[in-house]
Design a protein around this motif. Structure first.
Motif, PDB file in Angstrom:
ATOM      1  N   ALA A   1      46.856  63.100  28.148  1.00  0.00           N
ATOM      2  CA  ALA A   1      47.412  64.110  27.252  1.00  0.00           C
ATOM      3  C   ALA A   1      48.830  63.782  26.811  1.00  0.00           C
ATOM      4  CB  ALA A   1      47.392  65.469  27.948  1.00  0.00           C
ATOM      5  N   LYS A   2      49.089  64.032  25.546  1.00  0.00           N
ATOM      6  CA  LYS A   2      50.428  63.945  24.966  1.00  0.00           C
ATOM      7  C   LYS A   2      50.849  65.361  24.629  1.00  0.00           C
ATOM      8  CE  LYS A   2      52.594  60.982  24.022  1.00  0.00           C
ATOM      9  NZ  LYS A   2      53.662  60.311  24.789  1.00  0.00           N
ATOM     10  N   VAL A   3      51.805  65.873  25.372  1.00  0.00           N
ATOM     11  CA  VAL A   3      52.225  67.260  25.204  1.00  0.00           C
ATOM     12  C   VAL A   3      53.593  67.305  24.534  1.00  0.00           C
ATOM     13  CG1 VAL A   3      53.222  67.422  27.517  1.00  0.00           C
ATOM     14  CG2 VAL A   3      52.430  69.476  26.398  1.00  0.00           C
ATOM     15  N   GLY A   4      53.783  68.278  23.667  1.00  0.00           N
ATOM     16  CA  GLY A   4      55.073  68.466  23.015  1.00  0.00           C
ATOM     17  C   GLY A   4      55.248  67.603  21.784  1.00  0.00           C
ATOM     18  N   LEU A   5      56.487  67.392  21.422  1.00  0.00           N
ATOM     19  CA  LEU A   5      56.813  66.702  20.175  1.00  0.00           C
ATOM     20  C   LEU A   5      56.927  65.189  20.318  1.00  0.00           C
ATOM     21  CD1 LEU A   5      59.441  69.224  18.790  1.00  0.00           C
ATOM     22  CD2 LEU A   5      57.008  69.042  18.226  1.00  0.00           C
ATOM     23  N   ASP A   6      56.698  64.679  21.504  1.00  0.00           N
ATOM     24  CA  ASP A   6      56.775  63.242  21.757  1.00  0.00           C
ATOM     25  C   ASP A   6      55.731  62.510  20.913  1.00  0.00           C
ATOM     26  OD1 ASP A   6      56.863  60.686  22.831  1.00  0.00           O
ATOM     27  OD2 ASP A   6      56.265  61.294  24.841  1.00  0.00           O
ATOM     28  N   GLY A   7      56.170  61.621  20.045  1.00  0.00           N
ATOM     29  CA  GLY A   7      55.257  60.901  19.164  1.00  0.00           C
ATOM     30  C   GLY A   7      54.961  59.483  19.595  1.00  0.00           C
ATOM     31  N   HIS A   8      55.387  59.100  20.779  1.00  0.00           N
ATOM     32  CA  HIS A   8      55.163  57.743  21.273  1.00  0.00           C
ATOM     33  C   HIS A   8      53.913  57.727  22.146  1.00  0.00           C
ATOM     34  CE1 HIS A   8      59.470  57.992  20.378  1.00  0.00           C
ATOM     35  NE2 HIS A   8      59.313  56.752  19.974  1.00  0.00           N
ATOM     36  N   ASP A   9      52.845  57.117  21.653  1.00  0.00           N
ATOM     37  CA  ASP A   9      51.590  57.187  22.398  1.00  0.00           C
ATOM     38  C   ASP A   9      51.012  55.832  22.794  1.00  0.00           C
ATOM     39  OD1 ASP A   9      50.763  56.408  19.863  1.00  0.00           O
ATOM     40  OD2 ASP A   9      49.111  57.841  19.770  1.00  0.00           O
ATOM     41  N   ARG A  10      51.787  54.773  22.669  1.00  0.00           N
ATOM     42  CA  ARG A  10      51.269  53.462  23.050  1.00  0.00           C
ATOM     43  C   ARG A  10      50.863  53.434  24.521  1.00  0.00           C
ATOM     44  NH1 ARG A  10      54.185  47.939  23.992  1.00  0.00           N
ATOM     45  NH2 ARG A  10      52.381  46.562  23.985  1.00  0.00           N
ATOM     46  N   GLY A  11      51.722  53.960  25.392  1.00  0.00           N
ATOM     47  CA  GLY A  11      51.414  53.981  26.820  1.00  0.00           C
ATOM     48  C   GLY A  11      50.169  54.797  27.126  1.00  0.00           C
ATOM     49  N   ALA A  12      49.999  55.908  26.426  1.00  0.00           N
ATOM     50  CA  ALA A  12      48.815  56.743  26.636  1.00  0.00           C
ATOM     51  C   ALA A  12      47.549  55.983  26.253  1.00  0.00           C
ATOM     52  CB  ALA A  12      48.930  58.039  25.835  1.00  0.00           C
TER      53      ALA A  12
ATOM     54  N   ALA B   1      38.059  50.735  34.020  1.00  0.00           N
ATOM     55  CA  ALA B   1      37.843  50.943  35.457  1.00  0.00           C
ATOM     56  C   ALA B   1      36.603  51.792  35.733  1.00  0.00           C
ATOM     57  CB  ALA B   1      39.073  51.605  36.075  1.00  0.00           C
ATOM     58  N   GLY B   2      35.951  52.268  34.663  1.00  0.00           N
ATOM     59  CA  GLY B   2      34.728  53.052  34.834  1.00  0.00           C
ATOM     60  C   GLY B   2      34.928  54.554  34.789  1.00  0.00           C
ATOM     61  N   PHE B   3      36.123  55.013  34.477  1.00  0.00           N
ATOM     62  CA  PHE B   3      36.382  56.450  34.362  1.00  0.00           C
ATOM     63  C   PHE B   3      35.958  56.932  32.977  1.00  0.00           C
ATOM     64  CE2 PHE B   3      40.462  55.611  37.055  1.00  0.00           C
ATOM     65  CZ  PHE B   3      39.697  55.401  38.189  1.00  0.00           C
ATOM     66  N   GLU B   4      35.548  58.184  32.889  1.00  0.00           N
ATOM     67  CA  GLU B   4      35.339  58.830  31.592  1.00  0.00           C
ATOM     68  C   GLU B   4      36.699  59.311  31.120  1.00  0.00           C
ATOM     69  OE1 GLU B   4      32.334  61.840  31.186  1.00  0.00           O
ATOM     70  OE2 GLU B   4      31.197  60.941  32.825  1.00  0.00           O
ATOM     71  N   VAL B   5      37.061  59.014  29.875  1.00  0.00           N
ATOM     72  CA  VAL B   5      38.401  59.335  29.389  1.00  0.00           C
ATOM     73  C   VAL B   5      38.328  60.128  28.089  1.00  0.00           C
ATOM     74  CG1 VAL B   5      40.624  58.407  28.635  1.00  0.00           C
ATOM     75  CG2 VAL B   5      39.343  57.252  30.452  1.00  0.00           C
ATOM     76  N   ILE B   6      39.107  61.182  28.045  1.00  0.00           N
ATOM     77  CA  ILE B   6      39.300  61.979  26.836  1.00  0.00           C
ATOM     78  C   ILE B   6      40.783  61.852  26.507  1.00  0.00           C
ATOM     79  CG2 ILE B   6      39.230  64.300  25.835  1.00  0.00           C
ATOM     80  CD1 ILE B   6      37.315  64.349  28.770  1.00  0.00           C
ATOM     81  N   TYR B   7      41.106  61.582  25.247  1.00  0.00           N
ATOM     82  CA  TYR B   7      42.500  61.499  24.826  1.00  0.00           C
ATOM     83  C   TYR B   7      42.809  62.696  23.943  1.00  0.00           C
ATOM     84  CZ  TYR B   7      46.694  59.996  22.377  1.00  0.00           C
ATOM     85  OH  TYR B   7      47.952  59.958  21.831  1.00  0.00           O
TER      86      TYR B   7
ATOM     87  N   GLN C   1      37.831  73.018  29.684  1.00  0.00           N
ATOM     88  CA  GLN C   1      36.564  72.881  28.969  1.00  0.00           C
ATOM     89  C   GLN C   1      35.850  71.575  29.294  1.00  0.00           C
ATOM     90  OE1 GLN C   1      37.482  73.526  24.824  1.00  0.00           O
ATOM     91  NE2 GLN C   1      37.990  75.674  25.176  1.00  0.00           N
ATOM     92  N   GLU C   2      36.612  70.516  29.495  1.00  0.00           N
ATOM     93  CA  GLU C   2      36.007  69.212  29.799  1.00  0.00           C
ATOM     94  C   GLU C   2      35.772  69.011  31.293  1.00  0.00           C
ATOM     95  OE1 GLU C   2      34.806  67.097  27.702  1.00  0.00           O
ATOM     96  OE2 GLU C   2      35.607  67.901  25.840  1.00  0.00           O
ATOM     97  N   ASP C   3      36.196  69.973  32.118  1.00  0.00           N
ATOM     98  CA  ASP C   3      36.001  69.908  33.566  1.00  0.00           C
ATOM     99  C   ASP C   3      36.508  68.581  34.133  1.00  0.00           C
ATOM    100  OD1 ASP C   3      35.241  70.823  36.082  1.00  0.00           O
ATOM    101  OD2 ASP C   3      33.216  70.003  35.898  1.00  0.00           O
ATOM    102  N   VAL C   4      37.766  68.252  33.809  1.00  0.00           N
ATOM    103  CA  VAL C   4      38.306  66.964  34.232  1.00  0.00           C
ATOM    104  C   VAL C   4      38.714  66.978  35.698  1.00  0.00           C
ATOM    105  CG1 VAL C   4      39.051  66.349  31.905  1.00  0.00           C
ATOM    106  CG2 VAL C   4      40.676  67.457  33.441  1.00  0.00           C
ATOM    107  N   ASP C   5      38.661  65.803  36.280  1.00  0.00           N
ATOM    108  CA  ASP C   5      39.124  65.593  37.645  1.00  0.00           C
ATOM    109  C   ASP C   5      40.601  65.228  37.657  1.00  0.00           C
ATOM    110  OD1 ASP C   5      36.403  65.700  38.781  1.00  0.00           O
ATOM    111  OD2 ASP C   5      36.138  63.802  37.713  1.00  0.00           O
ATOM    112  N   VAL C   6      41.026  64.540  36.601  1.00  0.00           N
ATOM    113  CA  VAL C   6      42.381  64.008  36.513  1.00  0.00           C
ATOM    114  C   VAL C   6      42.986  64.403  35.169  1.00  0.00           C
ATOM    115  CG1 VAL C   6      43.791  61.897  36.509  1.00  0.00           C
ATOM    116  CG2 VAL C   6      41.735  62.028  37.935  1.00  0.00           C
ATOM    117  N   LEU C   7      44.212  64.891  35.226  1.00  0.00           N
ATOM    118  CA  LEU C   7      44.979  65.168  34.014  1.00  0.00           C
ATOM    119  C   LEU C   7      46.212  64.280  34.051  1.00  0.00           C
ATOM    120  CD1 LEU C   7      45.860  66.632  31.464  1.00  0.00           C
ATOM    121  CD2 LEU C   7      46.707  68.504  32.913  1.00  0.00           C
TER     122      LEU C   7
END
Length: 139
Positions: A15-26, A36-42, A58-64
């Motif tokens: 997740a990218k929260v707020g006004l931060d527009g730098h998403d390369r790391g994400a 690595a075999g994880f299901e990922v939602i961006y 809603q996505e019932d994630v294990d990791v945020l």
């Protein structure tokens, strides 16, 4: 059918929260998690804390994984944590923060319930191993 086939993949929301527009790391961490075999939602850019909470529930994630470089981590991360608690999802969600976070702030975030803070240059293998060791087992 083997026991491994019965287990579902670890579900992660990057997740990218707020006004931060730098998403390369994400994007980099999302790809590494997928490899690595994880299901990922961006989440995409510029999401409000409530939007992140809604997606996680809603996505019932294990990791945020919250990626934040804007310096607003002390304002935005607590709002996400509060929202997860309101939905009863806090205890079942491993919360990670990635980005530039001063050492003093890392301790405060961990006291709030963030499992770990990963800064620039953290090897992907370390982050992946941390998730494998600490993600809630809901298989």
């Amino acid at each position: 059918m083997s026991a491994d086939a019965d287990q579902r993949a670890v579900r992660c929301l990057v997740a990218k929260v707020g006004l931060d527009g730098h998403d390369r790391g994400a994007h980099v961490i999302a790809r590494a998690f997928r490899d690595a075999g994880f299901e990922v939602i961006y989440s995409g850019l510029h999401r409000a804390p409530d939007e992140i909470v809604q997606a996680a529930v809603q996505e019932d994630v294990d990791v945020l994984g919250i990626s934040i470089l804007s310096g607003a981590h002390n304002t935005l991360v607590p709002k996400v944590i509060e929202g997860l608690k309101e939905y009863g999802a806090f205890e079942d969600t491993l919360i990670l923060v990635g980005g530039i976070v001063p050492d003093d702030d890392k301790a405060e975030l961990k006291e709030m319930g963030v499992a770990e803070v990963f800064g620039p240059g953290t090897p992907m293998a370390d982050t992946i191993e941390f998730v494998r060791q600490h993600a809630p087992d809901r298989a």
